[in-house]
Design an enzyme around this catalytic site. Sequence first.
Site, mmCIF file in Angstrom:
data_model
loop_
_atom_site.group_PDB
_atom_site.id
_atom_site.type_symbol
_atom_site.label_atom_id
_atom_site.label_comp_id
_atom_site.label_asym_id
_atom_site.label_seq_id
_atom_site.Cartn_x
_atom_site.Cartn_y
_atom_site.Cartn_z
ATOM 1 N N ASP A 174 1.029 -1.235 0.106
ATOM 2 C CA ASP A 174 -0.037 0.142 -0.021
ATOM 3 C C ASP A 174 0.864 1.411 0.141
ATOM 4 O O ASP A 174 0.628 2.312 -0.682
ATOM 5 C CB ASP A 174 -0.859 0.117 1.276
ATOM 6 C CG ASP A 174 -1.665 -0.942 1.181
ATOM 7 O OD1 ASP A 174 -2.400 -1.428 0.198
ATOM 8 O OD2 ASP A 174 -1.715 -1.841 2.442
ATOM 9 N N HIS A 226 -4.858 -3.221 6.334
ATOM 10 C CA HIS A 226 -4.557 -3.363 5.001
ATOM 11 C C HIS A 226 -6.041 -3.769 4.378
ATOM 12 O O HIS A 226 -6.360 -5.035 4.238
ATOM 13 C CB HIS A 226 -3.559 -4.798 4.744
ATOM 14 C CG HIS A 226 -3.531 -5.143 3.323
ATOM 15 N ND1 HIS A 226 -3.110 -4.184 2.304
ATOM 16 C CD2 HIS A 226 -3.930 -6.340 2.596
ATOM 17 C CE1 HIS A 226 -2.993 -4.864 1.312
ATOM 18 N NE2 HIS A 226 -3.568 -6.181 1.496
HETATM 19 P P1 NDP Z 1 -1.545 -15.699 -4.083
HETATM 20 O O1 NDP Z 1 -0.245 -16.244 -3.913
HETATM 21 O O2 NDP Z 1 -1.956 -14.681 -5.282
HETATM 22 O O3 NDP Z 1 -1.981 -14.739 -2.804
HETATM 23 C C1 NDP Z 1 -1.699 -15.415 -1.478
HETATM 24 C C2 NDP Z 1 -2.302 -14.447 -0.480
HETATM 25 O O4 NDP Z 1 -1.802 -13.268 -0.533
HETATM 26 C C3 NDP Z 1 -3.817 -14.224 -0.620
HETATM 27 O O5 NDP Z 1 -4.302 -14.333 0.485
HETATM 28 C C4 NDP Z 1 -4.050 -12.835 -1.186
HETATM 29 O O6 NDP Z 1 -5.131 -12.333 -0.704
HETATM 30 C C5 NDP Z 1 -2.796 -12.292 -0.439
HETATM 31 N N1 NDP Z 1 -2.374 -10.869 -0.858
HETATM 32 C C6 NDP Z 1 -1.893 -9.877 -0.167
HETATM 33 N N2 NDP Z 1 -1.656 -8.872 -0.792
HETATM 34 C C7 NDP Z 1 -2.051 -9.163 -1.771
HETATM 35 C C8 NDP Z 1 -1.930 -8.240 -3.125
HETATM 36 N N3 NDP Z 1 -1.838 -7.005 -3.149
HETATM 37 N N4 NDP Z 1 -2.318 -8.838 -4.347
HETATM 38 C C9 NDP Z 1 -2.837 -10.081 -4.397
HETATM 39 N N5 NDP Z 1 -2.900 -10.836 -3.292
HETATM 40 C C10 NDP Z 1 -2.500 -10.438 -2.066
HETATM 41 O O7 NDP Z 1 -2.798 -16.659 -4.176
HETATM 42 P P2 NDP Z 1 -2.688 -18.044 -4.950
HETATM 43 O O8 NDP Z 1 -4.142 -18.725 -4.768
HETATM 44 O O9 NDP Z 1 -1.855 -18.296 -5.979
HETATM 45 O O10 NDP Z 1 -1.621 -19.023 -3.964
HETATM 46 C C11 NDP Z 1 -2.037 -19.295 -2.381
HETATM 47 C C12 NDP Z 1 -1.223 -20.695 -2.090
HETATM 48 O O11 NDP Z 1 -1.436 -20.945 -0.800
HETATM 49 C C13 NDP Z 1 -1.744 -21.777 -2.946
HETATM 50 O O12 NDP Z 1 -0.811 -22.602 -3.557
HETATM 51 C C14 NDP Z 1 -2.646 -22.558 -1.836
HETATM 52 O O13 NDP Z 1 -2.255 -23.874 -1.993
HETATM 53 C C15 NDP Z 1 -1.606 -22.302 -0.652
HETATM 54 N N6 NDP Z 1 -2.318 -22.211 0.649
HETATM 55 C C16 NDP Z 1 -1.485 -22.649 1.621
HETATM 56 C C17 NDP Z 1 -1.503 -22.983 2.889
HETATM 57 C C18 NDP Z 1 -0.517 -23.294 3.929
HETATM 58 O O14 NDP Z 1 0.755 -23.205 3.447
HETATM 59 N N7 NDP Z 1 -0.928 -23.741 4.946
HETATM 60 C C19 NDP Z 1 -2.957 -22.520 3.556
HETATM 61 C C20 NDP Z 1 -3.659 -21.923 2.403
HETATM 62 C C21 NDP Z 1 -3.378 -21.734 1.392
HETATM 63 P P3 NDP Z 1 -6.639 -12.123 -1.417
HETATM 64 O O15 NDP Z 1 -7.243 -13.491 -1.279
HETATM 65 O O16 NDP Z 1 -7.284 -11.144 -0.499
HETATM 66 O O17 NDP Z 1 -5.970 -11.653 -2.705
#
Ligand code: NDP
Length: 329
Positions: A157, A185
């Site tokens: 931000d 945020h």
């Molecule tokens: P991303 O890598 O694009 O995003 C991950 C997180 O970052 C989301 O919560 C997203 O929030 C957040 N975020 C924060 N700031 C920003 C921003 N400026 N722009 C976009 N996102 C932002 O998500 P993917 O779905 O590609 O990847 C998530 C991964 O996490 C998956 O591979 C999943 O399997 C994994 N996962 C792992 C867990 C664990 O390790 N225990 C638990 C849950 C999921 P927002 O949704 O608000 O965009």
Amino acid sequence: MTKTITITGAGGQIGYAMLFRIAAGDMLGSDEHVRLRLLEIPQGMGAAEGAALELQDGAFALLDGVEVTDDPAVAFDGANIALLVGARPRGPGMERGDLLAANGGIFGPQGRAIAAHAASDVRVAVVGNPANTNALIASSAADGVPAEQFTALTRLDENRARAQLAQALHTPVGAVRRVPIWGNHSATQFPDISHATLDGEPVAERLAAAFGDVRAWQEQTFIPRVAKRGAEIIEVRGSSSVASAASAAIDHVRDWVHGTDDWTSAGVVSHGEYGVPEGLICSFPVRAVDGTWRIVDGLELDDWARARVDASVTELVEEREAVRALGLI
Ligand code: NDP
């Protein structure tokens, strides 16, 4: 000594955008060796394993090893830095309570695993949304780990705010400083330009010359542009911001470890500064000194700014009440 860095959700998009830069030394420096631990849920393991293969193929001189796991106890073992990226995205029809509960099921166990297995100096940066409250959940679960070691990312931000201000002033972004983010945020965040400088000089007069009524420009143009930048990226790019989020997370950790020469922004635990209730993870203007975030003190907030800070803090209080009601903290 090699530093251990744990990245959760490492198989996701932001994870993929940050791994190679960390391995190249962009986060801890070109003389610091790193070991990466990639945590994923079972569905994400393939993507994380693929990224690990590519990391090998990068032949990064600073990269001493990569491990992929779905077990938080393994992932956080000896972690010096933990980037908590993986979170449960809001699905169709999902209420805020459902989202908070789903994330409580992720960040509570991760907080416990950090307390049990991470290095005593672990620094935690939460990226996954709702980042401030996820950081609060993890910190509350991490018995014995000082709350000061848990932070939430608001640097993206701030970077967006500085970039918008630089564009408005027709100047390179590196010259623009002191544009802190206050609060959550989320859309209620308050990007504050009242102390902004350009090459060390206040920008107020230049903004007045450019826009006349600076407050109107802030309310109608600047603040909405910064707060809704994520939506703008989705509209233009067709998917959410990834590389800029990864880059901001790297900025956050690099400054935390190596120190700042001016203010930046981070979601850190409140001890009551600026009237923010104690214990909330709230974004403030901060400096990093000797590896510790320090909230910049003594800043004046006029009534207009105070109301904006209060609105965002009220949202944080509501989120805390909601996770408390769910028994997550
Ligand atoms: P991303 O890598 O694009 O995003 C991950 C997180 O970052 C989301 O919560 C997203 O929030 C957040 N975020 C924060 N700031 C920003 C921003 N400026 N722009 C976009 N996102 C932002 O998500 P993917 O779905 O590609 O990847 C998530 C991964 O996490 C998956 O591979 C999943 O399997 C994994 N996962 C792992 C867990 C664990 O390790 N225990 C638990 C849950 C999921 P927002 O949704 O608000 O965009």
